[in-house]
Structure formats: C-alpha cells, structure tokens
Design an enzyme around this catalytic site. Structure first.
Site, short mmCIF file in Angstrom:
data_model
loop_
_atom_site.label_atom_id
_atom_site.label_comp_id
_atom_site.label_asym_id
_atom_site.label_seq_id
_atom_site.Cartn_x
_atom_site.Cartn_y
_atom_site.Cartn_z
N LYS A 84 -11.52 -40.80 -7.89
CA LYS A 84 -12.07 -41.97 -6.83
C LYS A 84 -13.13 -42.25 -8.36
O LYS A 84 -13.36 -44.48 -7.27
CB LYS A 84 -12.88 -40.77 -6.68
CG LYS A 84 -13.27 -39.79 -5.68
CD LYS A 84 -13.69 -38.60 -5.13
CE LYS A 84 -13.16 -37.60 -4.65
NZ LYS A 84 -13.80 -36.56 -3.80
N ASP A 144 -18.12 -38.92 1.06
CA ASP A 144 -18.34 -37.27 0.57
C ASP A 144 -19.96 -36.89 0.23
O ASP A 144 -21.05 -35.61 0.80
CB ASP A 144 -17.84 -36.98 -1.04
CG ASP A 144 -16.72 -37.36 -1.03
OD1 ASP A 144 -16.17 -36.63 -0.03
OD2 ASP A 144 -16.01 -36.87 -2.61
P1 NDP Z 1 -13.38 -34.66 -11.34
O1 NDP Z 1 -11.88 -34.45 -12.17
O2 NDP Z 1 -14.27 -35.59 -11.34
O3 NDP Z 1 -14.85 -33.56 -12.80
C1 NDP Z 1 -14.21 -32.76 -13.07
C2 NDP Z 1 -15.25 -31.94 -13.60
O4 NDP Z 1 -15.18 -30.55 -13.34
C3 NDP Z 1 -15.90 -32.11 -14.54
O5 NDP Z 1 -17.49 -32.49 -15.14
C4 NDP Z 1 -15.41 -31.61 -15.63
O6 NDP Z 1 -16.22 -31.47 -17.30
C5 NDP Z 1 -15.60 -30.12 -14.83
N1 NDP Z 1 -14.50 -29.22 -14.80
C6 NDP Z 1 -13.10 -29.12 -15.55
N2 NDP Z 1 -13.04 -27.91 -15.77
C7 NDP Z 1 -13.50 -26.58 -16.31
C8 NDP Z 1 -14.45 -25.98 -16.37
N3 NDP Z 1 -12.42 -25.16 -16.82
N4 NDP Z 1 -15.66 -25.65 -17.07
C9 NDP Z 1 -16.19 -26.11 -16.81
N5 NDP Z 1 -15.97 -27.65 -16.42
C10 NDP Z 1 -14.62 -27.99 -16.37
O7 NDP Z 1 -13.41 -33.72 -10.33
P2 NDP Z 1 -14.18 -34.21 -8.59
O8 NDP Z 1 -15.75 -34.38 -8.74
O9 NDP Z 1 -13.54 -34.93 -8.00
O10 NDP Z 1 -13.96 -32.91 -7.94
C11 NDP Z 1 -14.81 -31.18 -8.39
C12 NDP Z 1 -14.54 -30.00 -7.50
O11 NDP Z 1 -14.43 -29.97 -6.23
C13 NDP Z 1 -12.80 -30.49 -7.44
O12 NDP Z 1 -12.11 -28.48 -6.98
C14 NDP Z 1 -12.63 -31.08 -6.23
O13 NDP Z 1 -11.09 -30.48 -4.78
C15 NDP Z 1 -13.73 -30.68 -5.38
N6 NDP Z 1 -13.95 -31.34 -3.90
C16 NDP Z 1 -13.92 -30.75 -2.61
C17 NDP Z 1 -14.45 -31.97 -2.18
C18 NDP Z 1 -14.89 -30.68 -0.12
O14 NDP Z 1 -15.05 -32.09 0.08
N7 NDP Z 1 -14.58 -29.95 -0.33
C19 NDP Z 1 -14.79 -33.26 -2.37
C20 NDP Z 1 -14.99 -33.30 -3.78
C21 NDP Z 1 -13.92 -32.48 -4.44
P3 NDP Z 1 -15.93 -32.44 -18.00
O15 NDP Z 1 -16.52 -33.54 -17.49
O16 NDP Z 1 -16.58 -31.99 -18.92
O17 NDP Z 1 -14.19 -32.92 -17.97
#
Ligand code: NDP
Length: 263
Positions: free
Chosen positions: A63, A99
């Site tokens: 994104k 979103d």
């Molecule tokens: P990004 O890849 O941009 O961000 C991921 C985030 O998750 C970061 O803050 C990362 O931390 C954190 N993270 C990843 N693994 C872990 C873990 N094991 N423990 C703690 N924190 C963790 O993803 P998005 O923001 O695009 O999406 C996040 C979630 O939301 C996804 O599961 C996606 O499928 C869902 N989503 C659902 C939508 C819907 O319409 N229902 C719309 C958009 C997203 P760090 O920065 O430290 O790496």
C-alpha cells in the site's frame, strides 16, 4: 469490458475477487475482477498498465508503494500515505484509500471514546487517522518503534509497551499481521490486563483461526473480525471503479450480497 484485480503477496486467501464479482454479476455487467500475486513492489504500476486494468485494489504489503507509484493521489490517502485503490482515469493512475472509511463505517455506531491501535503499517495509518478525524482518543503501539514519528507528526500518541497499562481503552484493534502467523500482537502479560478493562476487540484479519479474538472472547469482550471492513472498503472502491453503480445498487444491498458470498 472492464477488468479489475487485487494485487498482494500473499494473495490466495483474498476474498476480494469473490465479493466484487458477486456485485458485478448481480448487475449483469460484463466486468471481471481477478487476483494477481505480485512478487516485487517495484513492478506494481507497470503490471497494472500491462494488464490494461480499469482499476485495482492493493493489499499487504504494497500500500505504501502504491501511494508512491500513483500518478495522483486523492482524498484521505494523501494524508495517510497509503493507497489501496487504483483507478485508471484519462491515461493516469489515481490512488485512493478506502480502508479508512471502510473501517470507520463498521464502528461509528459503537460509542467508542478511547482506542488502542496495535500496529504501524499501512492499515494502522489509515485507521489512526480516521479515528482521530472523528474525535476518538486514539493511541498507537507497535513491536518496533521506528515508525513512531509518522503518528506523532499527526499528533497521534505512540505509546511504548512499558507504558501501555497506564490508560484504559474501550476498543483494542489488532492491525498487525501477527494473527496470520497464529501469534498474539502483544505478549499475554500486557494484552490480558488491557482486555480486562476494554469493551471491544477488533482484528483486521478475517477468516480462519483467530488467536487474538479467541483470547478476547475468554475475557468476555465483544469481538469483531475484518470481514465487514473488507466489505465496506470494497463497496467504496467499487463506487470509484464504476460510479454508475451507485444509481443501480444501494450500499445496503451491496453489503447484503457481499456478506452472503462470504459465508
Ligand atoms: P503491514 O505489512 O503494512 O504492517 C504489518 C504490521 O504488523 C507492522 O506494524 C508489523 O510490525 C506488525 N507485525 C507483523 N508481525 C507481527 C508479530 N508477529 N507481532 C507483532 N506485530 C507484528 O500490513 P497492513 O497494515 O497492510 O495489514 C495488517 C493486517 O491487517 C494484515 O493482516 C491485513 O491482512 C489486515 N488488513 C485487513 C483489511 C480488511 O479489509 N479487513 C484491510 C487492510 C489490512 P513492524 O513494523 O515491527 O514490522
């Protein structure tokens, strides 16, 4: 014939083709919505153009790249810095973010005053901003702190994990991808006391086993997964793809059709 798709990695689990095609078919439109497993973010724009798409959705983890690669960005996406919708218009790719409004539509009637948002990725930025715009006291935390400044620049407090228990939150949102890996976004010793004083736990993930919401249910919280947010962001994206649809189909009916196919 107009063609659309969703770009992501992974993408096999995405319900976007199912819910978009359900609407397009219900209106007998000769349009098709597919999915594309994109390996590298740098190919997003070129692939969109090669496929001659009229529009696309962009999901994890592209994104922020979509924001950079759009020819023009409109609406709240400009402030969020993340784009989940591309629309091809007069030879240009226009980027939007649906979103934020999709999420807000699912909680605006829930009488929330304080929210803790776990995560600092593309979706967390969208949610933090829309909550703030709607006067909800929103706090952000994340396992790494390098993105704290993104929120602080917008006057959204970023809370380090050792200070999390100083505040009580009505709503706890998991906007991380931890659930995808079957882990909690915060360690139990932090998360469980937060659950004790909250009302609602919300995980952006939808479908499958959900360790975060299962734990919240054991603490007697109301829970919500990401399915309704997915549906509403898709309805708002469809209105951008095909503005003519809003005359043929009301939001409520689109929601009914999309929910039915998700079951
Ligand atoms: P990004 O890849 O941009 O961000 C991921 C985030 O998750 C970061 O803050 C990362 O931390 C954190 N993270 C990843 N693994 C872990 C873990 N094991 N423990 C703690 N924190 C963790 O993803 P998005 O923001 O695009 O999406 C996040 C979630 O939301 C996804 O599961 C996606 O499928 C869902 N989503 C659902 C939508 C819907 O319409 N229902 C719309 C958009 C997203 P760090 O920065 O430290 O790496």
């Amino acid at each position: 014939m107009k063609q659309f798709c969703v770009f992501g990695n992974p993408i096999a689990h995405s319900l976007s083709p199912l819910i978009h095609n359900a609407i397009l078919q219900s209106l007998n439109l000769p349009y098709l919505y597919g999915r594309f497993h994109l390996q590298e973010a740098k190919h997003l724009k070129a692939t969109f153009l090669q496929l001659k798409l009229s529009g696309a959705n962009i999901t994890l983890p592209f994104k922020e790249q979509a924001f950079r690669q759009a020819d023009e960005v409109r609406g709240i996406a400009q402030e969020i810095g993340a784009v989940n919708t591309f629309v091809y218009e007069d030879g240009k790719i226009i980027g939007y973010n649906t979103d934020a409004l999709g999420f807000w539509t699912t909680i605006k009637d829930k009488n929330i005053q304080t929210a803790l948002l776990i995560g600092a990725g593309g979706s967390a930025k969208a949610i933090a901003l829309i909550l703030k715009q709607n006067n909800i006291n929103v706090f952000v935390t994340n396992r790494s702190t390098d993105k704290a400044h993104i929120f602080e620049e917008k006057n959204i407090p970023f809370v380090s994990q050792d200070k999390l228990l100083n505040t009580r939150y009505d709503l706890i949102i998991n906007a991380t991808s931890a659930t995808l890996h079957n882990t909690l976004p915060l360690r139990e010793s932090l998360l469980y006391p937060l659950f004790e004083s909250a009302k609602i736990a919300y995980d952006l993930m939808y479908g499958g086993q959900n360790i975060f919401l299962d734990s919240a249910k054991r603490h007697n919280l109301h829970t919500q997964d990401g399915q309704d947010m997915l549906i509403w962001q898709a309805i708002f994206a469809l209105q951008l793809f095909c503005p003519e649809l809003s005359q043929k189909l009301c939001d409520k009916e689109a929601y009914r059709i999309m929910s039915l196919v998700c079951k």
